[in-house]
Structures are given as structure tokens and as C-alpha cells.
Scaffold this motif. Sequence first.
Motif, mmCIF file in Angstrom:
data_model
loop_
_atom_site.group_PDB
_atom_site.id
_atom_site.type_symbol
_atom_site.label_atom_id
_atom_site.label_comp_id
_atom_site.label_asym_id
_atom_site.label_seq_id
_atom_site.Cartn_x
_atom_site.Cartn_y
_atom_site.Cartn_z
ATOM 1 N N LEU A 54 0.825 -1.201 0.000
ATOM 2 C CA LEU A 54 0.000 0.000 0.000
ATOM 3 C C LEU A 54 0.859 1.251 0.000
ATOM 4 N N THR A 55 0.339 2.292 -0.617
ATOM 5 C CA THR A 55 1.005 3.595 -0.609
ATOM 6 C C THR A 55 -0.007 4.660 -0.172
ATOM 7 N N LEU A 56 0.514 5.783 0.288
ATOM 8 C CA LEU A 56 -0.348 6.857 0.772
ATOM 9 C C LEU A 56 -0.971 7.594 -0.404
ATOM 10 N N HIS A 57 -2.298 7.649 -0.405
ATOM 11 C CA HIS A 57 -3.009 8.420 -1.428
ATOM 12 C C HIS A 57 -3.275 9.841 -0.931
ATOM 13 N N LYS A 58 -3.859 9.922 0.276
ATOM 14 C CA LYS A 58 -4.085 11.246 0.858
ATOM 15 C C LYS A 58 -4.370 11.113 2.342
ATOM 16 N N VAL A 59 -4.087 12.176 3.081
ATOM 17 C CA VAL A 59 -4.466 12.281 4.492
ATOM 18 C C VAL A 59 -5.814 12.975 4.541
ATOM 19 N N THR A 60 -6.776 12.384 5.227
ATOM 20 C CA THR A 60 -8.122 12.960 5.274
ATOM 21 C C THR A 60 -8.388 13.751 6.552
ATOM 22 N N ALA A 61 -7.664 13.447 7.622
ATOM 23 C CA ALA A 61 -7.844 14.184 8.879
ATOM 24 C C ALA A 61 -6.680 13.874 9.796
ATOM 25 N N GLY A 62 -6.430 14.774 10.741
ATOM 26 C CA GLY A 62 -5.352 14.551 11.700
ATOM 27 C C GLY A 62 -5.522 15.414 12.926
ATOM 28 N N GLY A 63 -4.979 14.940 14.037
ATOM 29 C CA GLY A 63 -5.073 15.721 15.268
ATOM 30 C C GLY A 63 -3.992 15.324 16.251
ATOM 31 N N ILE A 64 -3.836 16.122 17.294
ATOM 32 C CA ILE A 64 -2.841 15.868 18.333
ATOM 33 C C ILE A 64 -3.565 15.686 19.661
ATOM 34 N N MET A 65 -3.110 14.718 20.437
ATOM 35 C CA MET A 65 -3.700 14.463 21.762
ATOM 36 C C MET A 65 -2.912 15.282 22.781
ATOM 37 N N ASP A 66 -3.396 16.491 23.060
ATOM 38 C CA ASP A 66 -2.644 17.434 23.892
ATOM 39 C C ASP A 66 -2.374 16.890 25.299
ATOM 40 N N ASP A 67 -3.369 16.243 25.887
ATOM 41 C CA ASP A 67 -3.260 15.845 27.287
ATOM 42 C C ASP A 67 -2.449 14.577 27.503
ATOM 43 N N THR A 68 -1.958 13.990 26.431
ATOM 44 C CA THR A 68 -1.196 12.742 26.593
ATOM 45 C C THR A 68 0.310 12.961 26.480
ATOM 46 N N GLU A 69 0.746 14.182 26.279
ATOM 47 C CA GLU A 69 2.180 14.440 26.131
ATOM 48 C C GLU A 69 2.913 14.108 27.430
ATOM 49 N N HIS A 70 4.027 13.401 27.292
ATOM 50 C CA HIS A 70 4.809 13.022 28.457
ATOM 51 C C HIS A 70 6.273 12.871 28.054
ATOM 52 N N SER A 71 7.129 12.609 29.019
ATOM 53 C CA SER A 71 8.566 12.502 28.751
ATOM 54 C C SER A 71 9.066 11.110 29.110
ATOM 55 N N ILE A 72 9.984 10.593 28.302
ATOM 56 C CA ILE A 72 10.682 9.342 28.566
ATOM 57 C C ILE A 72 12.170 9.582 28.335
ATOM 58 N N ASN A 73 12.951 9.378 29.391
ATOM 59 C CA ASN A 73 14.404 9.579 29.306
ATOM 60 C C ASN A 73 14.748 10.961 28.759
ATOM 61 N N GLY A 74 13.986 11.946 29.206
ATOM 62 C CA GLY A 74 14.278 13.315 28.809
ATOM 63 C C GLY A 74 13.772 13.709 27.450
ATOM 64 N N SER A 75 13.089 12.809 26.762
ATOM 65 C CA SER A 75 12.574 13.110 25.437
ATOM 66 C C SER A 75 11.066 13.292 25.494
ATOM 67 N N SER A 76 10.564 14.275 24.787
ATOM 68 C CA SER A 76 9.139 14.568 24.764
ATOM 69 C C SER A 76 8.412 13.598 23.817
ATOM 70 N N ILE A 77 7.373 12.938 24.337
ATOM 71 C CA ILE A 77 6.574 12.003 23.541
ATOM 72 C C ILE A 77 5.205 12.623 23.282
ATOM 73 N N VAL A 78 4.843 12.739 22.019
ATOM 74 C CA VAL A 78 3.573 13.343 21.614
ATOM 75 C C VAL A 78 2.773 12.314 20.818
ATOM 76 N N THR A 79 1.460 12.280 21.034
ATOM 77 C CA THR A 79 0.591 11.322 20.344
ATOM 78 C C THR A 79 -0.260 12.031 19.299
ATOM 79 N N VAL B 48 -3.244 11.413 16.080
ATOM 80 C CA VAL B 48 -4.255 10.549 15.462
ATOM 81 C C VAL B 48 -4.401 11.001 14.019
ATOM 82 N N VAL B 49 -4.302 10.062 13.083
ATOM 83 C CA VAL B 49 -4.347 10.406 11.674
ATOM 84 C C VAL B 49 -5.270 9.462 10.930
ATOM 85 N N ALA B 50 -6.062 10.008 10.017
ATOM 86 C CA ALA B 50 -6.890 9.221 9.109
ATOM 87 C C ALA B 50 -6.344 9.419 7.699
#
Length: 614
Positions: A529-554, A556-558
Motif C-alpha cells: 500500500l502507498t499513501l493516497h491522501k491524508v483525510t484528517a489529523g489531530g494531536i492528543m494534547d493531554d497525553t504528552e509526556h517525557s521518557i528519558n528526557g525526550s518529549s513524547i507526543v501522540t 491521530v491520523v486518518a
Amino acid sequence: MKNLKINLTALYESGYSLNSVSCCYRAIERVHQSPDHYNEYADLQIIFSQTCKPMDVVTNLEDEFIRVICTSKYYPWSGDVVYRSFHAVPLPNRSSRTIEKLFYWKKHLSDIKHKNSQNVEKSHSVRLENNSTTSNSVPVNSGNDPSHKLSSQQNVVEKDSGSQNTKLPKVPPNVVLLGIDSMSRLSFQRNMKKTRQYLQEIGAVEMLGYTKVGENTFPNAVAFISGYQVQDLTKICFFSQNTRQDLCPFLWKKFSEANYLTALIEDVPLLATYNYFKTGFVEQPTDYYFRPYMLGVHYHSPSVLFSLDCIGSNTVDETIHKYIGDLLSMSARNETPVFIYTWLTNLAHGDLNAARHADESYLQFLKSLDLSNTILFFMSDHGYRYGMIRETFPGWQEDKLPNMWVHIPKNIQKQFPTWLPSIEKNSVRLTSPLDLYKTLVHILNTFTTIKNVPDSKSFQGDVIPRKLGQTLFEEVPLTRKCPEAGISENFCACVAPRRLPTNNSNIIAAAKTAIVHINEQLPKVCAKLTLHKVTAGGIMDDTEHSINGSSIVTYVVAFETTPGEFLFEATVESDAKLQSYSVVGELLRMNKITTDVSCVKNDFLEKFCFCLAT
């Protein structure tokens, strides 16, 4: 034994008489295979009896599932079919095991009656002795000795329940799971307003925070009927899709062990929970198993592969409603409790708004039931997973929040006054199918001699603990998080994503990461499969956290892929320090499977595979 009657009024109105037609029936029976030697069709094969048994105006049935046919006797219509339909009748004596259960409760009630009679005689003799005692004698019973007190409710027995003796009914309550597939809480509110209002009127509680733990029916069903998630079940009994599920720790076995009659009822055989891309059961799993009946109906409707709307003059749902009602009535007549697990797929699975046409029939069905000794769970597995609504943010949330109502009879509310308040508090808290399992176990522990349900062992002998879930009859913590309820991040609806532009670099990177993840799992018979198009996307603001000093952001993409125009949703984590992306949880298919997927006989791969021409 149950009677089947010919409707003489309908017969005469059709221009026929008893002398001009001939009616008979053939039984529908399950083909039995050995648990030691079985194939993938073990739960798919039925036979119709060779002999068509003649019928009278009133016929005593000896078979639970039958196909009736009436033909004209006389020229020029000789042999023409006058009537043809299927009937399902829950017979109390359908097996030696059901007979044993009926006898158990008959003896149980007889023992209670005998014990109560002895208590009455004992109390009467004590009163006579008291009356013959002189006034300056010490009374035999001063009222402080409970052994001489006669219960005012002779139709109850006592069972120790923690710190107090709780008076329980002679017969435990029925437990009914009534599931409608693909029905979100909001969809139920939109489409089945009359049924919803009636549930409110009888005091049922809507569980607003009830959240799915898996993409489709099977993982959510496994959670509430076994207390495990699918990844645990694969270590215990469900080793592959070809493995029979007879040995899985499904809770109807414990209800059966407690001498409940048990029933498993589904409407679409080829999409059934334990059969879709699975062998299912080699041996009949419950006392009453509706699958052979529906297979018989489908075998005589070969043009309808999956869904079937009607059986004769009734819808499939109405046919099943009648069967449930008959089963409850039969168990009530025999004073025997019943556990009924019903799952109806056809109504809402293929059409977001189709359930509105069944609102009245569900209302009348519920009204017809005597729920005075029945704990009812009116529920679903997830919301609508396909179509245009699923491509919206409200649709994203609806998919994760299935419909769920709990009804506790008033007599049980009186016996256990904390149950309903706990349910009401939990109605606005985070709950999941794993909690439903613990609730069913709570019912068993309370009303039967089943004290606990032991954790199962893996094929290697290791105990697999049921770590998650808690009974809904006790208060769920207000601070509960999705992982604590067994809900993975991609199914958690506690926090909605904040919309981002579809050309955002992180959203595009997330989509490409998801496609790489898909392609790594595809066999050679499937196109990459290959990417045809992105139809929607968002960021989960309240789930951001750090692991070993690195910022992890989540994120969601359709996105849509080619070939096939498949539409997917992915939850992807981004590690800012490593500048990497990784898929979290399952990738979800958002549009229906319309292409040929016969090259992969696997329910996991079918949603990703575009079969190459061979």
C-alpha cells in the motif's frame, strides 16, 4: 414437550381447509464431530431429518428447531406449497443435562419447603409449650434466641454475604445479555427513542462512560465473557483461528456449573462472534444454541450470504425476541434460572440508521418480559465503524462508546441496597467490558455456590491472571484512567484530539509510518500500500509526556491508501529526541471491505489486503 398449532383462521381465509392441505415438518440438527478429529466446518454443518413428520391441528414437538411445509392435496393445485416457515421452540427436556438442572431446582425447592415446614412445626410446638408454662416460669423463648424465630418470608433462603446474612430468593435471578452490534450510545439515543424511554421508565441505568477494549465484536466479547483480552486468550485456548474454542474459560460454563440453563443466540451465522474466520465450537457450547436454526434458515435462502431480514412474517429480530421470551417463560414455569447471551448483528451493523425501524418491536419485546427476577444488560460492542460519520471527530468518539444499560429488579435492589447507587455513580465513570465480566462473576458469587472463578493456565502451565476490571456493583474510582480499565490509548475517548491541518508535517509522517507498519505485515499475495491522501489529523494534547528526557507526543491520523482506496485510522507516537514515529495499538479500518480478500483467510489481514491477481 411443546405444542405447535395450525392457525385455522389463516388457513380458511386463504381458501383452504384441513382436508385440502397436508402439513409436515423436518427437524434441523447439528452435525456432530469428535473433539479429537474435527475440521473448520465443525460448527457450520447441519442436517434436516430425512422423514417429514406429519402434523395435526395440534402437534406435540420433540425437536427444538423445525422447518414446516404445507402443500395442497387436490388437483389442479396438488403439490403446490401453501405454507413454508421455520420454528424454534426451547424444549425443557432437550438434553440429559437440562433435565438434570430442572430436577436439581425441583429438589432444591422441595428441600426448602420441607425445611420451612419443619420450622413451622418447631415454632408451633414451642408456642404450645409456652402456653402451658405457669406465669412465674422462665419463658422458653425470650426473643433473644434467633433459633426460635420464624422467618416472615418463607420463600427465601439465607446466605452469608460478608458481614451480614442476606436473604436470597429461592431461585437465583435470570441473567440476560441483549446485545445489538455496532450501536453507539448516541446512535441508540437517535434511533431507538421509544426503547430508550422504556428502559428509563423501568429504572435501567445508562452507562455513559462504557468504552470498548477492541476494534470489533470478538475482542469486546472475549473481555466480558472470559475476563481476558484476546492476547491472553491466545495463550490459554485460542491458539489460532482453527482452534476450537470449547476449552476457553467462557463464563456461561460457570453459570451452567451453578445449574443455570444457558443459551447462546446469534442472528447471522457467517458473521457470528465465535465463528467469523474461526472454527467456533465442536461441541454445543450451551444448553440452547440457536446457530443450527439460523444455519437452516440461511441454507434455504442461498442468495442471502450474510444478512437476512425476515423469517416468514416476522423479522429475524422478532423471531429471536419470541425465542428469548419462550425461554424465559419455560424457565419460569420450571422455576429454574437461565443465563441468556444474545447478539444481534444484522440490525445496525450495515446501516447507521436502520435500527430506527425496529424501535417499536424492541419496545414491545421489552414490555412483554417479566423482569421481576431478571438482571438485564442491554448493550453493544462498539459504535458504527464505517462510513462518512466515522470520518468525523464525533464519529471517532462514537465508535469508542457503545450503548450499555443495566437493569436490576426491585426485589434485588432491596436485598442489596448498595448495588443500584454504585451503578448510578459508575454510570458517569470510565468502565469497560472487563468490568462487565467481574459484575457477572459478582452475580454468581452472590446467588450461587460458585465462590470464585479461578484464573486459567497457559498451554505452558503458567497462570494467566485477570488483572483488570472490577464489579459495577461497587464504586469505580473517579480518577480511573483508560489503562486501568483495559482500554488501550487508541480506544480511549477521555480526551479528544485537537484538529491539525492535513498537510502538517507530523501528521503526514504519522500516516507514512502507519503504512510502513501495514506493509510489514502483508503476505506476498497482497499488494503493497502507498499513501493516497491524508483525510484528517489531530494531536492528543493531554497525553504528552517525557521518557528519558525526550518529549513524547501522540497523533491521530486518518488516511487513504492505494490500491483499493482503503481508509484507516492510526494512533502514532512521536519521540522528539529520536525524531522517530511508532504506531500505538491497532490500526483501524474506517470504510467497508468491498474488494476481494479471498487470498487471505484471516480476519486481521483482510482489512489491510488488496489481493494481487493470480
